[in-house]
Design an enzyme around this catalytic site. Structure first.
Site, PDB file in Angstrom:
ATOM      1  N   CYS A 120      39.241  52.210   0.385  1.00  0.00           N
ATOM      2  CA  CYS A 120      40.337  52.292   1.235  1.00  0.00           C
ATOM      3  C   CYS A 120      40.599  50.833   1.167  1.00  0.00           C
ATOM      4  O   CYS A 120      39.425  49.990   1.741  1.00  0.00           O
ATOM      5  CB  CYS A 120      40.024  52.922   2.445  1.00  0.00           C
ATOM      6  SG  CYS A 120      39.832  54.518   2.540  1.00  0.00           S
ATOM      7  N   ARG A 125      36.780  43.566   2.554  1.00  0.00           N
ATOM      8  CA  ARG A 125      35.397  44.167   1.956  1.00  0.00           C
ATOM      9  C   ARG A 125      34.572  43.347   0.560  1.00  0.00           C
ATOM     10  O   ARG A 125      34.497  43.709  -0.239  1.00  0.00           O
ATOM     11  CB  ARG A 125      36.079  45.740   1.637  1.00  0.00           C
ATOM     12  CG  ARG A 125      36.420  46.218   2.659  1.00  0.00           C
ATOM     13  CD  ARG A 125      37.289  47.828   2.384  1.00  0.00           C
ATOM     14  NE  ARG A 125      35.440  48.745   2.701  1.00  0.00           N
ATOM     15  CZ  ARG A 125      35.506  50.002   2.470  1.00  0.00           C
ATOM     16  NH1 ARG A 125      36.951  50.464   1.667  1.00  0.00           N
ATOM     17  NH2 ARG A 125      34.472  51.043   2.552  1.00  0.00           N
TER      18      ARG A 125
HETATM   19  C1  EPZ Z   1      30.171  52.128   3.617  1.00  0.00           C
HETATM   20  O1  EPZ Z   1      31.490  51.183   2.934  1.00  0.00           O
HETATM   21  C2  EPZ Z   1      31.417  53.517   3.441  1.00  0.00           C
HETATM   22  N1  EPZ Z   1      31.871  53.826   2.167  1.00  0.00           N
HETATM   23  C3  EPZ Z   1      32.666  53.468   4.864  1.00  0.00           C
HETATM   24  O2  EPZ Z   1      33.101  54.812   4.868  1.00  0.00           O
HETATM   25  C4  EPZ Z   1      32.349  53.585   6.472  1.00  0.00           C
HETATM   26  O3  EPZ Z   1      32.586  52.238   7.101  1.00  0.00           O
HETATM   27  C5  EPZ Z   1      31.051  51.978   5.815  1.00  0.00           C
HETATM   28  O4  EPZ Z   1      30.058  51.948   5.468  1.00  0.00           O
HETATM   29  C6  EPZ Z   1      30.736  50.940   7.406  1.00  0.00           C
HETATM   30  O5  EPZ Z   1      29.394  52.386   7.728  1.00  0.00           O
HETATM   31  C7  EPZ Z   1      30.800  54.590   1.514  1.00  0.00           C
HETATM   32  O6  EPZ Z   1      29.739  55.012   1.522  1.00  0.00           O
HETATM   33  C8  EPZ Z   1      31.456  54.777   0.536  1.00  0.00           C
HETATM   34  P1  EPZ Z   1      30.140  48.235   4.432  1.00  0.00           P
HETATM   35  P2  EPZ Z   1      30.735  49.489   2.588  1.00  0.00           P
HETATM   36  O7  EPZ Z   1      29.338  47.400   3.798  1.00  0.00           O
HETATM   37  O8  EPZ Z   1      29.826  49.695   2.104  1.00  0.00           O
HETATM   38  C9  EPZ Z   1      31.718  43.657   4.914  1.00  0.00           C
HETATM   39  C10 EPZ Z   1      35.163  55.960   4.365  1.00  0.00           C
HETATM   40  O9  EPZ Z   1      36.148  56.256   4.998  1.00  0.00           O
HETATM   41  N2  EPZ Z   1      30.720  43.678   4.157  1.00  0.00           N
HETATM   42  O10 EPZ Z   1      28.473  48.427   5.592  1.00  0.00           O
HETATM   43  O11 EPZ Z   1      32.228  48.781   1.683  1.00  0.00           O
HETATM   44  C11 EPZ Z   1      32.612  44.283   5.053  1.00  0.00           C
HETATM   45  O12 EPZ Z   1      33.580  43.952   4.683  1.00  0.00           O
HETATM   46  C12 EPZ Z   1      34.448  55.191   4.323  1.00  0.00           C
HETATM   47  O13 EPZ Z   1      33.983  57.145   4.225  1.00  0.00           O
HETATM   48  C13 EPZ Z   1      30.167  41.748   3.686  1.00  0.00           C
HETATM   49  O14 EPZ Z   1      30.915  40.985   4.342  1.00  0.00           O
HETATM   50  O15 EPZ Z   1      30.690  48.930   4.186  1.00  0.00           O
HETATM   51  C14 EPZ Z   1      32.884  45.086   6.105  1.00  0.00           C
HETATM   52  O16 EPZ Z   1      33.152  44.117   7.338  1.00  0.00           O
HETATM   53  C15 EPZ Z   1      35.398  53.603   5.072  1.00  0.00           C
HETATM   54  N3  EPZ Z   1      29.911  41.665   2.654  1.00  0.00           N
HETATM   55  C16 EPZ Z   1      31.167  44.849   7.433  1.00  0.00           C
HETATM   56  O17 EPZ Z   1      30.517  44.157   6.827  1.00  0.00           O
HETATM   57  C17 EPZ Z   1      29.120  42.212   1.721  1.00  0.00           C
HETATM   58  O18 EPZ Z   1      28.701  42.221   0.274  1.00  0.00           O
HETATM   59  C18 EPZ Z   1      30.566  45.962   6.802  1.00  0.00           C
HETATM   60  O19 EPZ Z   1      30.673  47.016   5.466  1.00  0.00           O
HETATM   61  C19 EPZ Z   1      29.233  43.661   2.058  1.00  0.00           C
HETATM   62  C20 EPZ Z   1      29.508  43.796   3.599  1.00  0.00           C
END
Ligand code: EPZ
Length: 423
Positions: A120, A125
């Site tokens: 999404c 991300r």
């Molecule tokens: C997971 O995404 C989920 N997806 C998302 O669900 C969910 O919204 C999110 O976790 C938060 O709970 C899956 O599990 C497949 P993050 P993820 O890494 O892992 C920043 C849905 O609708 N970040 O926790 O991508 C990032 O940009 C989906 O089911 C960095 O900057 O989320 C964000 O602002 C949408 N660098 C924040 O951290 C990185 O290396 C949290 O991202 C990693 C993340």
């Protein structure tokens, strides 16, 4: 748009009855790649039959694994024949979680070449924290032509300090660390239910993962993991979406097969709004009559209010009595659905990561477009509560994360169908 389908909803029916929640999307898309760490066949049960799961079946098969997938029954993965290490653009783009193949392949064979993931569009991300973790374990990583290449002579346990809480980063590094030599400690780790579920699956194969569910996870690498049969936990976000839909339609719905303790942040907010929420061991009953009060939402990492429920919740808030303030602290661009809600009569002002929602008496059906999975869920809720007919275009987004959602909603009394989009 040929062959594309739209969701058509005639709103106004209060949802009532009982509905069973499917297995979790975000746990399944971590557990399925984790089978590549095993040295024997594994069986995974309670998987939701959604596009993301089917995409991972194709990816595992493209790596040479034998996958026997019977939707609604189980998935048997024999990873012993998987000697591939590449995931191409077309497959990787189908979902966000394709990047878990980097951690799994590093753990399995110390080498991975995986194209950048899809998923999404709710923000930039980046995956810098994933790469930071792999580097800490001794892997070289580089990005070449849209592909992430990870390579390690040997994988040695180490301390990994995440700069921010990241679900994906925690999962990806946990996967690689399971087969590293020595102990890895993840600091500032994510605590979501699906992190705990993945750790339980890994430990069922003989891995040694301790502390999942806290911000400190300790992983002792193991050279060999034995086969396992494992059932994934129910979907926390589907549960929440159904709870919100029940409240939004002034219904009375009993949601079975869920884990109420995973829903506490949402349940507390619904109670604050005047919704009746009753927990049992593995079910939650949601009832709503009369008007619901406006509340403020601030998304946080687990156990705070989940960012994935911000979008469906915003639909419910459009007709709450008063003004609600929504702060999205996790992703920088997760309000795209607000424009579509405004087309349905909502009164919303968006300023950066804050949305101010003035309650209106009712929403009105309109043609709208889903921009991502949970935006689609928000439009589903809005269509169910609106007066008149709503058409949701790009409804395929919804299929990525909700198994058989129309039949579930129809069984609760919703007037909902899918139609081919006219040329
Ligand atoms: C997971 O995404 C989920 N997806 C998302 O669900 C969910 O919204 C999110 O976790 C938060 O709970 C899956 O599990 C497949 P993050 P993820 O890494 O892992 C920043 C849905 O609708 N970040 O926790 O991508 C990032 O940009 C989906 O089911 C960095 O900057 O989320 C964000 O602002 C949408 N660098 C924040 O951290 C990185 O290396 C949290 O991202 C990693 C993340």
């Amino acid at each position: 748009m040929s062959g594309k389908k739209k969701m058509v909803i005639v709103g106004g029916n209060p949802l009532s009855g009982e509905v069973h929640v499917s297995g979790g999307k975000n746990t399944s898309v971590a557990v399925i790649p984790a089978t590549l760490l095993c040295d024997e066949p594994c069986t995974i049960e309670n998987l939701p039959d959604i596009d993301d799961v089917r995409a991972l079946v194709d990816i595992l098969r493209s790596l040479g694994a034998t996958v026997d997938y019977e939707p609604g029954v189980h998935m048997v993965v024999d990873p012993t024949t998987a000697d591939g290490f590449q995931v191409g653009y077309r497959n990787a783009q189908r979902l966000r979680a394709s990047y878990y193949l980097i951690g799994a392949l590093l753990g399995r064979r110390r080498h991975a070449e995986v194209a950048f993931p899809g998923g999404c569009k709710i923000g930039t991300r980046p995956i810098d924290q994933h790469l930071k973790g792999f580097n800490a374990l001794g892997a070289m990583t580089e990005e070449r032509g849209g592909t992430i290449i990870a390579d390690a002579e040997e994988l040695l346990g180490n301390d990994v300090f995440f700069d921010m809480v990241t679900v994906g980063g925690t999962i990806n590094v946990m996967l690689a660390a399971c087969k590293a030599e020595g102990t890895t400690v993840l600091h500032n780790a994510a605590k979501e239910p699906h992190i705990v579920d993945l750790a339980n699956f890994l430990n069922s194969m003989g891995a040694n993962v301790r502390g999942a569910g806290t911000d400190l996870i300790r992983i002792k690498g193991k050279p060999y993991l034995h086969g396992s049969t494992y059932a994934v936990i129910p979907d926390q976000i589907e549960t929440g979406t159904l709870m919100i839909a029940a409240a939004a339609t002034h219904g009375d719905v009993n949601i079975t097969g869920c884990i109420p303790t995973h829903m506490e942040a949402l349940s507390a907010k619904l109670l604050e709004m005047g919704v009746r929420v009753t927990d049992s061991d593995d079910s939650i009953r949601v009832r709503m009559s009369g008007s619901h009060r406006a509340v403020n939402i601030k998304t946080q990492v687990y156990p705070g209010f989940p960012t994935d429920l911000q979008q469906p919740m915003s639909a419910l808030l459009t007709t709450a009595h008063g003004t609600s303030i929504i702060q999205e602290t996790i992703f920088e661009s997760r309000f795209k659905h607000m424009d579509e809600l405004i087309r349905m009569g909502a009164q919303i002002r968006v300023m950066d990561r804050t949305a101010i929602v003035e309650g209106v008496p009712s929403l009105y059906g309109a043609p709208v477009t889903a921009t991502d999975l949970r935006a689609g869920a928000a439009l589903l809720v809005a269509g169910l509560m609106a007066k008149g007919e709503t058409e949701i275009y790009e409804a395929e987004y919804i299929d990525r994360g909700y198994e058989h959602i129309e039949s579930k909603l129809r069984s609760l009394g919703a007037n909902i169908r899918r139609e081919l989009v006219e040329a």
